[in-house]
Design an enzyme around this catalytic site. Structure first.
Site, PDB file in Angstrom:
ATOM      1  N   LYS A 198       0.892  -1.122   0.169  1.00 24.31           N
ATOM      2  CA  LYS A 198       0.037   0.086   0.056  1.00 24.31           C
ATOM      3  C   LYS A 198       0.839   1.243  -0.043  1.00 24.31           C
ATOM      4  O   LYS A 198       1.494   1.578   0.883  1.00 24.31           O
ATOM      5  CB  LYS A 198      -0.891   0.160   1.171  1.00 24.31           C
ATOM      6  N   LYS A 251      -2.124  -1.473  -4.045  1.00 19.63           N
ATOM      7  CA  LYS A 251      -2.805  -0.207  -3.937  1.00 19.63           C
ATOM      8  C   LYS A 251      -2.089   0.643  -3.935  1.00 19.63           C
ATOM      9  O   LYS A 251      -0.928   1.012  -3.119  1.00 19.63           O
ATOM     10  CB  LYS A 251      -3.678  -0.373  -2.617  1.00 19.63           C
TER      11      LYS A 251
HETATM   12  C1  PBG Z   1      -7.456   3.182   5.460  1.00 20.21           C
HETATM   13  C2  PBG Z   1      -7.903   3.009   3.992  1.00 20.21           C
HETATM   14  C3  PBG Z   1      -7.445   4.086   3.131  1.00 20.21           C
HETATM   15  C4  PBG Z   1      -8.182   3.851   2.024  1.00 20.21           C
HETATM   16  C5  PBG Z   1      -8.433   2.319   2.093  1.00 20.21           C
HETATM   17  N1  PBG Z   1      -8.225   2.017   3.524  1.00 20.21           N
HETATM   18  C6  PBG Z   1      -7.088   5.650   3.190  1.00 20.21           C
HETATM   19  C7  PBG Z   1      -5.850   5.686   3.630  1.00 20.21           C
HETATM   20  O1  PBG Z   1      -4.944   4.814   3.678  1.00 20.21           O
HETATM   21  O2  PBG Z   1      -5.452   7.112   3.663  1.00 20.21           O
HETATM   22  C8  PBG Z   1      -7.928   4.360   0.665  1.00 20.21           C
HETATM   23  C9  PBG Z   1      -9.029   4.006  -0.308  1.00 20.21           C
HETATM   24  C10 PBG Z   1      -9.438   4.763  -1.513  1.00 20.21           C
HETATM   25  O3  PBG Z   1      -8.651   5.741  -1.752  1.00 20.21           O
HETATM   26  O4  PBG Z   1     -10.141   4.344  -2.343  1.00 20.21           O
HETATM   27  N2  PBG Z   1      -6.297   3.358   6.049  1.00 20.21           N
END
Ligand code: PBG
Length: 326
Positions: A198, A251
């Site tokens: 991520k 992601k």
């Molecule tokens: C929680 C989380 C996030 C997203 C999914 N789970 C936000 C982040 O990490 O700031 C982002 C999903 C999206 O942008 O569609 N941590």
């Protein structure tokens, strides 16, 4: 052999030929539909930064689950917007937390027909907006103190009916800890979908508006991955698999298609790609301006993510696909 014996255009001549030879099929059943459940509202509220997308009150969640199933989608991903936030994100692991309540209703209604995935993180529940416990002195997000809370969050979600837990906090050891907590609670059959690679991304902006989870200070760069990292992503994935992840995620999707494809080539677990909020909103904005054709653009994007190697795609377009395919 080459031209004129070889003519590549021979196999592109008719729609039937092109369809026959198409190598990428996108099925609604391999898409995951994210749902924002908001404890503080009584009617659906449209998300300004995500045109066409809504936060739903608890009593509308079952309708959304049904709408997804009717479109051939088998799985939803739950995000909660709690009525109260605090230092330790206690709403994330509260017995009566917003995601817990939503999961209970969905499970009671749809039993095994709908696969409920719970996002396991603290950022929507902390008053500072970070994904873990913050050290008051230096603002650091404390890894090991956060792990236990993620473990508790996972167990409370599964107790409420969540089928798969998806830790997204990017704490080291989160998969290991959650596996331990689940096993201790008798949930050894519950799969973990790890947000393994991520990246710290600008494309999460609209989500943070939707979930009210923008950090109040600093950013997430000390726990989410650096955009220029390649081998580190593979290491994150490998570690998560070793810690017990059943599926792994990359992601965002579009700026990291190379990572999806490396992951597919290197690991024999289902690969999930998250087509994130900013990727959704870019398409929407252009479509609303009449600059691109939404259906074809979305289909092309999802095809690209599939071609890169994703088995499943989390996407805000999930519910629309079947209608568009017709
Ligand atoms: C929680 C989380 C996030 C997203 C999914 N789970 C936000 C982040 O990490 O700031 C982002 C999903 C999206 O942008 O569609 N941590």
């Amino acid at each position: 052999m080459s031209f004129p014996t070889i003519r590549m255009r021979r196999l592109r001549r008719t729609e039937a030929l092109r369809t026959m030879l198409n190598q990428v099929q996108i099925q609604p059943s391999s898409l995951i539909y994210p749902i924002f459940v908001d404890e503080t509202i009584t009617e659906p509220v449209s998300i300004t930064t995500m045109p066409g997308y809504f936060r739903y009150p608890l009593d509308k969640v079952v309708d959304e689950g049904r709408a997804a199933l009717e479109q051939g989608v088998k799985s939803i991903l739950l995000f909660g917007v709690p009525s109260k936030k605090d230092e330790t994100g206690s709403g994330a692991y509260a017995k009566n937390g917003v995601v817990q309540k939503a999961a209970k209703e969905l499970k009671a209604q749809f039993k095994e027909d709908l696969v409920i995935i719970g996002d396991v993180c603290l950022c929507e529940y902390t008053n500072h907006g970070h994904c873990g416990i913050v050290d008051k002195e230096n603002g650091d997000v404390r890894n090991d103190e956060t792990l236990e809370l993620l473990g508790k969050t996972a167990v409370s979600q599964v107790e409420s009916g969540v089928d798969i837990v998806a830790p997204s906090a990017m704490m080291d050891g989160q998969v290991f800890t959650i596996r331990e907590f689940l096993d201790d609670a008798g949930f050894e059959q519950t799969p973990i979908l790890a947000y393994s690679a991520k990246y710290a991304s600008a494309f999460y902006g609209p989500f943070r508006d939707a979930a009210e989870s923008t950090p109040k200070f600093g950013n997430r760069k000390s726990y989410q991955m650096n955009q220029g990292s390649v081998s580190e992503a593979l290491r994150e994935i490998e570690l998560d698999i070793n810690e017990g992840a059943d599926m792994i995620m990359v992601k965002p999707a579009l700026a990291y298609l190379d990572i999806i494809s490396y992951a597919k080539a290197s690991f024999d677990v289902p690969i999930v790609a998250y087509n994130v909020s900013g990727e959704y909103s870019m398409v929407k904005a252009a479509a609303l301006n009449g600059w691109i054709d939404e259906k074809s653009a979305v289909y092309e994007i999802l095809s690209g993510i599939k071609r890169a190697g994703a088995d499943l795609i989390i996407t805000y377009h999930a519910k629309n696909l079947r209608a568009w395919l017709k």
